[in-house]
Every structure is written in structure tokens, then in C-alpha cells.
Write a protein that holds these residues in place. Structure first.
Motif, PDB file in Angstrom:
ATOM      1  N   GLU A 192      40.993  25.837  46.596  1.00 40.39           N
ATOM      2  CA  GLU A 192      40.720  27.275  46.697  1.00 40.39           C
ATOM      3  C   GLU A 192      40.876  27.598  45.230  1.00 40.39           C
ATOM      4  N   THR A 193      40.013  28.699  44.982  1.00 40.64           N
ATOM      5  CA  THR A 193      39.953  29.641  43.791  1.00 40.64           C
ATOM      6  C   THR A 193      40.022  30.770  43.909  1.00 40.64           C
ATOM      7  N   LEU A 194      40.797  31.563  42.974  1.00 41.38           N
ATOM      8  CA  LEU A 194      41.184  32.904  42.972  1.00 41.38           C
ATOM      9  C   LEU A 194      40.716  33.543  41.496  1.00 41.38           C
ATOM     10  N   ASP A 195      40.003  34.488  41.462  1.00 41.51           N
ATOM     11  CA  ASP A 195      39.606  35.006  40.270  1.00 41.51           C
ATOM     12  C   ASP A 195      40.598  36.489  40.243  1.00 41.51           C
ATOM     13  N   CYS A 196      41.467  36.732  39.317  1.00 43.43           N
ATOM     14  CA  CYS A 196      42.018  37.694  39.245  1.00 43.43           C
ATOM     15  C   CYS A 196      41.461  39.044  38.752  1.00 43.43           C
ATOM     16  N   TYR A 197      40.521  39.063  37.841  1.00 40.03           N
ATOM     17  CA  TYR A 197      39.546  40.433  37.494  1.00 40.03           C
ATOM     18  C   TYR A 197      38.144  39.944  37.720  1.00 40.03           C
ATOM     19  N   GLU A 198      37.306  41.005  37.493  1.00 41.19           N
ATOM     20  CA  GLU A 198      35.930  41.310  37.537  1.00 41.19           C
ATOM     21  C   GLU A 198      35.711  40.715  36.199  1.00 41.19           C
ATOM     22  N   SER A 199      34.409  40.482  35.737  1.00 46.03           N
ATOM     23  CA  SER A 199      33.890  40.233  34.564  1.00 46.03           C
ATOM     24  C   SER A 199      34.418  40.969  33.508  1.00 46.03           C
ATOM     25  N   ASP A 200      34.607  42.349  33.675  1.00 50.86           N
ATOM     26  CA  ASP A 200      35.161  43.342  32.481  1.00 50.86           C
ATOM     27  C   ASP A 200      36.716  42.930  32.216  1.00 50.86           C
ATOM     28  N   GLY A 201      37.202  42.181  32.955  1.00 45.43           N
ATOM     29  CA  GLY A 201      38.523  41.804  32.568  1.00 45.43           C
ATOM     30  C   GLY A 201      39.683  42.851  32.771  1.00 45.43           C
ATOM     31  N   ARG A 202      39.335  44.064  33.497  1.00 48.60           N
ATOM     32  CA  ARG A 202      40.407  44.959  33.752  1.00 48.60           C
ATOM     33  C   ARG A 202      40.340  45.200  35.486  1.00 48.60           C
ATOM     34  N   THR A 203      39.225  45.077  35.968  1.00 50.17           N
ATOM     35  CA  THR A 203      38.877  45.624  37.464  1.00 50.17           C
ATOM     36  C   THR A 203      39.443  44.509  38.267  1.00 50.17           C
ATOM     37  N   TYR A 204      40.650  44.538  39.194  1.00 47.53           N
ATOM     38  CA  TYR A 204      40.988  43.492  40.057  1.00 47.53           C
ATOM     39  C   TYR A 204      39.871  43.159  40.906  1.00 47.53           C
ATOM     40  N   THR A 205      39.639  41.941  41.513  1.00 48.40           N
ATOM     41  CA  THR A 205      38.760  41.322  42.407  1.00 48.40           C
ATOM     42  C   THR A 205      39.158  41.831  43.591  1.00 48.40           C
ATOM     43  N   PRO A 206      38.250  42.081  44.834  1.00 48.66           N
ATOM     44  CA  PRO A 206      38.566  42.302  46.078  1.00 48.66           C
ATOM     45  C   PRO A 206      39.768  41.379  46.764  1.00 48.66           C
ATOM     46  N   GLU A 207      39.220  40.048  46.203  1.00 44.10           N
ATOM     47  CA  GLU A 207      40.191  38.876  46.898  1.00 44.10           C
ATOM     48  C   GLU A 207      41.683  38.942  46.205  1.00 44.10           C
ATOM     49  N   PHE A 208      41.719  39.347  44.833  1.00 41.61           N
ATOM     50  CA  PHE A 208      43.087  39.644  44.522  1.00 41.61           C
ATOM     51  C   PHE A 208      43.866  40.750  45.151  1.00 41.61           C
ATOM     52  N   ARG A 209      43.025  41.781  45.257  1.00 39.97           N
ATOM     53  CA  ARG A 209      43.592  42.940  45.719  1.00 39.97           C
ATOM     54  C   ARG A 209      44.218  42.623  47.249  1.00 39.97           C
ATOM     55  N   ALA A 210      43.180  42.090  48.049  1.00 40.76           N
ATOM     56  CA  ALA A 210      43.578  41.573  49.574  1.00 40.76           C
ATOM     57  C   ALA A 210      44.919  40.852  49.562  1.00 40.76           C
ATOM     58  N   LEU A 211      45.157  39.925  48.768  1.00 39.14           N
ATOM     59  CA  LEU A 211      46.003  39.027  48.486  1.00 39.14           C
ATOM     60  C   LEU A 211      47.691  39.850  48.385  1.00 39.14           C
ATOM     61  N   LEU A 212      47.366  40.600  47.233  1.00 37.21           N
ATOM     62  CA  LEU A 212      48.664  41.292  46.740  1.00 37.21           C
ATOM     63  C   LEU A 212      48.720  42.807  47.268  1.00 37.21           C
ATOM     64  N   ARG A 213      47.928  43.099  48.171  1.00 35.99           N
ATOM     65  CA  ARG A 213      48.328  44.503  48.494  1.00 35.99           C
ATOM     66  C   ARG A 213      49.389  44.917  49.108  1.00 35.99           C
ATOM     67  N   ASP A 214      50.244  44.175  49.849  1.00 37.71           N
ATOM     68  CA  ASP A 214      51.487  44.460  50.453  1.00 37.71           C
ATOM     69  C   ASP A 214      52.753  44.286  49.298  1.00 37.71           C
TER      70      ASP A 214
END
Length: 219
Positions: A192-214
Motif C-alpha cells: 500500500e501507499t500513503l501520501d502525507c501531503y497534497e502537491s502543495d506540500g502543506r495540505t494533508y491528504t484525505p487518506e492521511f487525515r482519515a488514518l490520523l484523525r483519532d
């Protein structure tokens, strides 16, 4: 030691099912506390060699809601027996040191955390083999090259990768860390692959937010 993004991803992603869990090199206690939050039935041993880090982990655990289920131990993992006869661990989590020939810090604690002198991969694998249940899982976080080296050494000890998550800063960057789950079974490897940020390098991806939300208060 600072709390790093990749360590948080390990704590949120790794399989932490089971009643007895072990965090090797707990540092601040991050992985042990995340595992305790995710698994309300688990009792967790958090082993740490560095005295200052051990004290920090003790403080953090004592201030948490999980103090009755997390035991912090000041000892080398090479010497740790689990202190419970005939009871091995269902899951082992490790964010190990991985530098070998890099320049040293003047801070001895930083060197212990980042360099393999105190815990070579061979010693780590021996400890995991000694402490892991036959049907247990070992989860580890490393850079790509060190992941390859560890996987080869683990295979010689009968531990096979069953799941692998490649962490990328964003979709255009190469993987900077890899989380691998090992077991003694023969399950087909899931990549599997997880991108931490969008292409702007500042905005967290939805996948990262979902994993770390808790775990992240900003979410």
C-alpha cells in the motif's frame, strides 16, 4: 526525542490486536500509548534503554488514561525476557535506529536513538524471535534501503513480510519511510501507499487525515 509524523503513522497503521503487546525502544512512549488507545484490551510493555527517554515515557504514561495498562521498562531489549513465564507477545512494534556510518551527534541520547550501535538489526531480530508468539506479528518502520536489508535478515530467521505501507511526502516524491508487518506465515504480501501531503506540500491528504484523525488534535 521529537514525535515524528512517520512514527505516528506506524502507531495508527500497525495491527495492534492481541492481549500482550511490546514496544521496543519506546522513546517518549508514543507507540505504546497509541496502541493502548486503539486496543482497550491490551497490556503493553514499553522497553527503553536510554535513561532520560525512559523517564519521559514514564511521565507521559502516568499522565495518560492508559497508565494501568502500559508498563515502561528501563532495560536493553537484548536482556528483556517479558517477566512472564511462558507468555510471549501477540504484537511487537519497533521504530528502530538505522544509521550506521553517518556523522555522530554530540548528544549521546540522539546517537542511541538514531544509530544501530546499541541495537544492530541482527540483535533486534533475535529479540523478536525470542519474544513473539508463533502466530504473532512484528511491525517496524525504516527507510527503504534499510527495509530491504532488514527484510533479508528477517527472512533468514523465518519472518516474512505480510503487509507494507510506503510513505511519501506527496505523490511526486519517492518513498521516505516504509512500514512493514512481519509474521511467520506465508500470506501473500499486501503493498500500500500513503501520501502525507497534497502537491502543495502543506495540505494533508484525505487518506492521511482519515488514518490520523483519532490522534491529531488539528483534525
Amino acid at each position: 526525542m521529537k514525535v515524528c509524523t512517520d512514527a505516528c503513522v506506524l502507531g495508527a497503521y500497525a495491527d495492534v490486536r492481541g492481549q500482550r503487546l511490546l514496544d521496543i525502544g519506546t522513546g517518549t512512549g508514543l507507540l505504546a500509548l497509541m496502541a493502548a488507545q486503539r486496543n482497550s484490551a491490551a497490556n503493553i510493555d514499553a522497553v527503553e534503554i536510554d535513561e532520560a527517554a525512559f523517564g519521559q515515557a514514564m511521565e507521559n504514561v502516568a499522565a495518560s488514561p492508559f497508565a494501568d495498562r502500559v508498563r515502561v521498562v528501563h532495560e536493553r531489549i537484548q536482556d528483556w525476557t517479558g517477566k512472564s513465564a511462558n507468555q510471549l507477545y501477540d504484537r511487537i512494534l519497533t521504530n528502530p535506529p538505522f544509521y550506521t556510518n553517518h556523522l555522530r551527534s554530540p548528544d549521546a541520547a540522539v546517537n542511541r536513538a538514531l544509530h544501530t550501535d546499541e541495537l544492530p538489526f541482527e540483535d533486534l531480530i533475535v529479540a523478536v524471535n525470542r519474544l513473539l508468539q508463533p502466530d504473532g506479528q512484528w511491525w517496524v518502520l525504516l527507510p527503504p534501503y534499510e527495509t530491504k536489508t532488514l527484510t533479508e535478515l528477517a527472512g533468514e530467521a523465518g519472518l516474512k513480510p505480510l503487509r507494507r505501507l510506503s510513505l511519501h511526502h506527496n505523490a511526486r516524491k519517492p518513498a521516505f519511510r516504509i512500514i512493514t508487518g512481519f509474521s511467520y506465515g506465508e500470506e501473500p504480501l499486501i503493498n500500500e501507499t500513503l501520501d502525507c501531503y497534497e502537491s502543495d506540500g502543506r495540505t494533508y491528504t484525505p487518506e492521511f487525515r482519515a488514518l490520523l484523525r483519532d490522534f491529531y488534535l488539528i483534525f
